[in-house]
Structure formats: structure tokens, C-alpha cells
Write a protein that holds these residues in place. Structure first.
Motif, PDB file in Angstrom:
ATOM      1  N   PHE A  75      72.329  17.907 -35.522  1.00  0.00           N
ATOM      2  CA  PHE A  75      73.839  17.001 -36.194  1.00  0.00           C
ATOM      3  C   PHE A  75      72.777  15.316 -36.333  1.00  0.00           C
ATOM      4  N   VAL A  76      73.865  14.779 -37.215  1.00  0.00           N
ATOM      5  CA  VAL A  76      72.607  13.792 -37.284  1.00  0.00           C
ATOM      6  C   VAL A  76      73.768  12.412 -37.950  1.00  0.00           C
ATOM      7  N   ALA A  77      74.094  11.217 -37.349  1.00  0.00           N
ATOM      8  CA  ALA A  77      75.072  10.405 -37.771  1.00  0.00           C
ATOM      9  C   ALA A  77      73.642   9.369 -37.985  1.00  0.00           C
ATOM     10  N   SER A  78      74.208   8.690 -39.531  1.00  0.00           N
ATOM     11  CA  SER A  78      73.296   7.282 -39.544  1.00  0.00           C
ATOM     12  C   SER A  78      74.218   6.111 -40.359  1.00  0.00           C
ATOM     13  N   GLY A  79      73.470   5.126 -39.951  1.00  0.00           N
ATOM     14  CA  GLY A  79      74.322   3.550 -41.278  1.00  0.00           C
ATOM     15  C   GLY A  79      75.618   3.630 -40.163  1.00  0.00           C
ATOM     16  N   SER A  80      75.821   2.151 -39.432  1.00  0.00           N
ATOM     17  CA  SER A  80      77.005   1.957 -38.727  1.00  0.00           C
ATOM     18  C   SER A  80      78.185   2.595 -38.313  1.00  0.00           C
ATOM     19  N   GLU A  84      85.123   7.221 -31.833  1.00  0.00           N
ATOM     20  CA  GLU A  84      86.193   6.767 -31.763  1.00  0.00           C
ATOM     21  C   GLU A  84      86.928   8.347 -30.673  1.00  0.00           C
ATOM     22  N   THR A  85      87.328   7.597 -29.646  1.00  0.00           N
ATOM     23  CA  THR A  85      88.382   9.156 -28.782  1.00  0.00           C
ATOM     24  C   THR A  85      89.355   8.796 -28.691  1.00  0.00           C
ATOM     25  N   ASP A  86      90.402   9.126 -27.821  1.00  0.00           N
ATOM     26  CA  ASP A  86      91.800   7.689 -27.285  1.00  0.00           C
ATOM     27  C   ASP A  86      90.913   7.165 -25.822  1.00  0.00           C
ATOM     28  N   GLU A  87      89.960   7.672 -25.516  1.00  0.00           N
ATOM     29  CA  GLU A  87      89.449   6.943 -24.228  1.00  0.00           C
ATOM     30  C   GLU A  87      88.360   5.236 -24.221  1.00  0.00           C
ATOM     31  N   GLN A  88      88.169   5.932 -25.686  1.00  0.00           N
ATOM     32  CA  GLN A  88      86.132   4.501 -26.147  1.00  0.00           C
ATOM     33  C   GLN A  88      86.112   4.702 -27.422  1.00  0.00           C
ATOM     34  N   ASN A  89      85.283   3.499 -27.958  1.00  0.00           N
ATOM     35  CA  ASN A  89      84.472   4.143 -29.252  1.00  0.00           C
ATOM     36  C   ASN A  89      83.187   3.655 -28.712  1.00  0.00           C
ATOM     37  N   ALA A  90      82.154   3.651 -29.298  1.00  0.00           N
ATOM     38  CA  ALA A  90      81.480   3.680 -29.372  1.00  0.00           C
ATOM     39  C   ALA A  90      80.499   3.292 -30.942  1.00  0.00           C
ATOM     40  N   THR A  91      79.389   1.942 -30.689  1.00  0.00           N
ATOM     41  CA  THR A  91      78.906   2.602 -32.141  1.00  0.00           C
ATOM     42  C   THR A  91      77.385   2.285 -32.392  1.00  0.00           C
ATOM     43  N   GLY A  92      77.014   2.275 -33.359  1.00  0.00           N
ATOM     44  CA  GLY A  92      74.710   2.143 -33.348  1.00  0.00           C
ATOM     45  C   GLY A  92      75.615   2.491 -34.675  1.00  0.00           C
ATOM     46  N   ASP A  93      73.667   2.285 -34.471  1.00  0.00           N
ATOM     47  CA  ASP A  93      73.107   2.069 -36.138  1.00  0.00           C
ATOM     48  C   ASP A  93      72.898   4.055 -36.446  1.00  0.00           C
ATOM     49  N   GLN A  94      72.360   4.876 -35.383  1.00  0.00           N
ATOM     50  CA  GLN A  94      72.331   6.721 -35.525  1.00  0.00           C
ATOM     51  C   GLN A  94      72.688   7.086 -34.249  1.00  0.00           C
ATOM     52  N   ALA A  95      73.132   8.544 -34.141  1.00  0.00           N
ATOM     53  CA  ALA A  95      73.322   9.031 -33.471  1.00  0.00           C
ATOM     54  C   ALA A  95      72.967  10.722 -33.712  1.00  0.00           C
ATOM     55  N   VAL A  96      72.166  11.025 -32.996  1.00  0.00           N
ATOM     56  CA  VAL A  96      71.619  12.042 -33.209  1.00  0.00           C
ATOM     57  C   VAL A  96      72.168  13.363 -31.739  1.00  0.00           C
ATOM     58  N   THR A 107      71.612   4.564 -31.297  1.00  0.00           N
ATOM     59  CA  THR A 107      70.631   4.339 -30.845  1.00  0.00           C
ATOM     60  C   THR A 107      70.951   2.870 -31.706  1.00  0.00           C
ATOM     61  N   GLY A 108      70.035   2.230 -31.578  1.00  0.00           N
ATOM     62  CA  GLY A 108      70.343   0.519 -32.792  1.00  0.00           C
ATOM     63  C   GLY A 108      71.362   0.181 -32.111  1.00  0.00           C
ATOM     64  N   ASN A 109      71.667  -0.858 -31.878  1.00  0.00           N
ATOM     65  CA  ASN A 109      72.448  -2.224 -31.326  1.00  0.00           C
ATOM     66  C   ASN A 109      73.361  -1.300 -30.996  1.00  0.00           C
ATOM     67  N   VAL A 110      73.964  -0.788 -30.237  1.00  0.00           N
ATOM     68  CA  VAL A 110      74.976   0.130 -29.200  1.00  0.00           C
ATOM     69  C   VAL A 110      75.854  -0.415 -28.197  1.00  0.00           C
ATOM     70  N   GLN A 111      77.208  -0.489 -28.390  1.00  0.00           N
ATOM     71  CA  GLN A 111      78.136  -0.832 -27.754  1.00  0.00           C
ATOM     72  C   GLN A 111      78.757   0.520 -27.575  1.00  0.00           C
ATOM     73  N   VAL A 112      79.284   0.474 -26.354  1.00  0.00           N
ATOM     74  CA  VAL A 112      80.462   1.281 -25.773  1.00  0.00           C
ATOM     75  C   VAL A 112      81.563   0.693 -24.902  1.00  0.00           C
ATOM     76  N   ASP A 120      76.425  -3.547 -23.800  1.00  0.00           N
ATOM     77  CA  ASP A 120      75.549  -3.184 -25.147  1.00  0.00           C
ATOM     78  C   ASP A 120      74.176  -3.127 -24.211  1.00  0.00           C
ATOM     79  N   ALA A 121      73.842  -1.470 -25.845  1.00  0.00           N
ATOM     80  CA  ALA A 121      72.182  -1.857 -24.940  1.00  0.00           C
ATOM     81  C   ALA A 121      71.685  -1.160 -26.715  1.00  0.00           C
ATOM     82  N   GLY A 122      70.152  -0.822 -26.539  1.00  0.00           N
ATOM     83  CA  GLY A 122      69.288  -0.749 -27.287  1.00  0.00           C
ATOM     84  C   GLY A 122      69.678   0.680 -27.766  1.00  0.00           C
ATOM     85  N   GLU A 123      69.714   2.093 -26.752  1.00  0.00           N
ATOM     86  CA  GLU A 123      70.092   3.487 -26.688  1.00  0.00           C
ATOM     87  C   GLU A 123      70.738   3.967 -25.457  1.00  0.00           C
TER      88      GLU A 123
END
Length: 151
Positions: A75-80, A84-96, A107-112, A120-123
Motif C-alpha cells: 500500500f503506497v501513498a505518495s505526494g504530500s 491523522e488519528t485522534d491522537e496525532q498527525n504525521a506528514t511525509g512525502d511517501q508512506a509504504v 519517508t521524506g520530510n517526516v514530521q509527527v 522531525d526526521a528524514g524517515e
């Protein structure tokens, strides 16, 4: 300390066949199914709504096995990507997510972000079998950074 990454578990639930009986709503500008490659592709303003997580991305590709769409191999999500859950938000360029090894990679500009702080991390790699989450730098001299608030 950052609370357990519920978003990883929730994303795993999206792709786990044993839990496929729960309702998942997916909207997109375009939906294509390719029986030859066993791919379901959602493109353009994709929103996946599951009882435990909401996912936004420009593109979501689910590759399934011989048993059809309930047999998700990846399952691959890509492009910004935003999760989001009730507890937190996470963003990145791709989720696999790959059910075979129970790994979720964001991966890519990860922020939780959650009530405990921000990382903040790269992966980010979450092993759902062991409940171990590993944040790594981008590899270009960057570092993993965290800001935590006391409660």
C-alpha cells in the motif's frame, strides 16, 4: 516521549485482509484497476477515511495478490502524504506499508506531532510486529530533532 504511533497501526488496518470488514471510504479524482498488474490506483486529491485514521495523498496504489483486493501486498501513498488519528498527525512525502514484513515506512520530510511533542526526521520505520519505531535523518547531514512538552 511520543505516544505509540497509532497512525501506523491504523494504516496497517487499512491494508490488513483480516480486518477488511470495517468500512473504508476512498475518494479521488480518478480510480483505475489494472487486472494484469493487480494494481488499484487512486489519483488526485485522494482521501482515505477509516474509523481509526484519515489519509490524504495525491496518489494511492494498492498492489494485491492472487486472492484479489483483500490480499494486499503493498500500500503506497505518495505526494504530500498526511495521516491523522485522534491522537496525532504525521506528514511525509511517501508512506509504504507491506503486510508481509509488517513494516510501515514514512519517508521524506517526516514530521509527527501529538500532545507530547514533535519529531522531525528524514524517515520513520515502524515495525508493527515488534512495536519498534525508528526515526532516521535524511542522510544529507540532517539530524532527527524532537521537541517535547511536559504534561
Amino acid at each position: 516521549m511520543i505516544k505509540r504511533l497509532f497512525l501506523a497501526v491504523a494504516l496497517a488496518i487499512l491494508a490488513h485482509p483480516a480486518l477488511a470488514q470495517q468500512e473504508v471510504q476512498i475518494t479521488a479524482d480518478l480510480f483505475t484497476v489494472d487486472e494484469n498488474t493487480r494494481e488499484s490506483v487512486f489519483t488526485g486529491n485522494v482521501v482515505v477515511i477509516h474509523p481509526n485514521v484519515k489519509v490524504w495523498a495525491e496518489k494511492v496504489v494498492a498492489v494485491y495478490g492472487e486472492d484479489g483486493p483483500s490480499d494486499v501486498e503493498s500500500f503506497v501513498a505518495s505526494g504530500s502524504v498526511r495521516l491523522e488519528t485522534d491522537e496525532q498527525n504525521a506528514t511525509g512525502d511517501q508512506a509504504v506499508f507491506t503486510p508481509g514484513d509488517q513494516l510501515l515506512r514514512l519517508t521524506g520530510n517526516v514530521q509527527v506531532i501529538n500532545a507530547s511533542g514533535t519529531i522531525d526526521a528524514g524517515e520513520l520505520v515502524v515495525n508493527l510486529a515488534t512495536n519498534v519505531s525508528t526515526f532516521t535523518s535524511s542522510g544529507s547531514g540532517g539530524r532527527v530533532t524532537g521537541v517535547f512538552t511536559s504534561q
